[in-house]
Design an enzyme around this catalytic site. Sequence first.
Site, mmCIF file in Angstrom:
data_model
loop_
_atom_site.group_PDB
_atom_site.id
_atom_site.type_symbol
_atom_site.label_atom_id
_atom_site.label_comp_id
_atom_site.label_asym_id
_atom_site.label_seq_id
_atom_site.Cartn_x
_atom_site.Cartn_y
_atom_site.Cartn_z
ATOM 1 N N ASP A 8 1.248 -24.510 -39.398
ATOM 2 C CA ASP A 8 1.158 -24.149 -37.981
ATOM 3 C C ASP A 8 1.233 -22.625 -37.909
ATOM 4 O OD1 ASP A 8 0.963 -24.508 -35.252
ATOM 5 O OD2 ASP A 8 2.781 -25.694 -35.046
ATOM 6 N N GLU A 10 2.939 -20.725 -34.980
ATOM 7 C CA GLU A 10 3.940 -20.079 -34.130
ATOM 8 C C GLU A 10 5.181 -19.624 -34.894
ATOM 9 O OE1 GLU A 10 2.440 -22.973 -33.338
ATOM 10 O OE2 GLU A 10 1.578 -22.782 -31.324
ATOM 11 N N HIS A 61 -2.928 -26.159 -36.412
ATOM 12 C CA HIS A 61 -2.740 -25.464 -35.139
ATOM 13 C C HIS A 61 -3.994 -25.482 -34.259
ATOM 14 C CE1 HIS A 61 -1.486 -22.517 -32.214
ATOM 15 N NE2 HIS A 61 -2.568 -21.827 -32.465
ATOM 16 N N HIS A 105 7.935 -24.455 -35.704
ATOM 17 C CA HIS A 105 8.675 -23.843 -34.596
ATOM 18 C C HIS A 105 9.556 -24.887 -33.927
ATOM 19 C CE1 HIS A 105 5.806 -26.017 -32.177
ATOM 20 N NE2 HIS A 105 4.894 -25.602 -33.052
ATOM 21 N N HIS A 117 7.549 -25.530 -28.409
ATOM 22 C CA HIS A 117 6.812 -26.627 -27.779
ATOM 23 C C HIS A 117 6.725 -27.777 -28.777
ATOM 24 C CE1 HIS A 117 3.663 -24.802 -30.280
ATOM 25 N NE2 HIS A 117 3.080 -25.982 -30.273
ATOM 26 N N GLU A 133 7.798 -30.907 -33.438
ATOM 27 C CA GLU A 133 6.672 -31.192 -34.330
ATOM 28 C C GLU A 133 7.174 -31.421 -35.755
ATOM 29 O OE1 GLU A 133 3.769 -28.085 -33.666
ATOM 30 O OE2 GLU A 133 3.654 -28.583 -31.545
HETATM 31 ZN ZN LIG Z 1 2.943 -26.218 -33.150
#
Ligand SMILES: [Zn+2]
Length: 273
Positions: A8, A10, A61, A105, A117, A133
């Site tokens: 990912d 972030e 992502h 994240h 998120h 996640e």
């Molecule tokens: Zn993510």
Amino acid sequence: MKIYLSVDIEGCAGIVAREQGSITGGAEYEMGRRLMTAEANAAIEGALEAGATEIVVNDSHALMRNIPPLELHPKARLIQGRVKHLFMVEGLDETFDAVFLVGYHAPAGVRDGVLNHAFHPYELRYNGEVFSETGLTASVAGHYGVPVALVTGDDAAIRDAKTLLGPHVGVSVKRGISRLAGDSVHPEEARRLIRAGAAEAVERLKAGEFQPLKVATPVEIEIDFYYSPEADVSALIPTVERTGDRTVRFTSPDALRAYRTFLASYYLARSVS
Ligand SMILES: [Zn+2]
């Protein structure tokens, strides 16, 4: 030794803004995708040094075409693009020895979680707990009997992984200040830390230190959307029940089917948000 790497953006060092992870972000995005790719490569190098023989990278992502193929480590395969049937865990199955999560994240709402998120910035509850996640990916890996051996991201992501997983290697490359600000180590230092963490993860994997995450089943998922139309369309899925203006709930017999129903809800909700 076969490693699955879900990447990912972030949680990477130097990433604090949505533009850095958005295909419309121009120069900001060009830099962001390179930071992401370099961290993935660092994890691959560390894994190979310690004896991994096969690496599959899933670009996890957004549109999932962030990693420029020519810049990825040549020993790795690359899964990219949408629609994927298993999104952040596409291509993962029981043939892998371990999962690495790079650039992950915190879930929505964690005050120092940079760009926090879970898919959307809404609240997702998994068996009653706010879920990330990291949790979703680890739950599917656990379904296939594969442990998560390495998690890299910001401090909040590493904290989250500690609450979810048994023993694993956690590497923080950033201290979150707020959702949109952070204090990162230099990208070169991030790569050094991730490379060392990946090598340690493979060594400890060989020693049998890691266990797959086993979630309680049946799995109950609740989602608080931002907007009521997202709940309207999500509740069209036969097993999904509308429980509030912006809330839906469903129960699935195992982690894989829970993830797939969640994905159906996510794709539908995105069509109206
Ligand atoms: Zn993510």
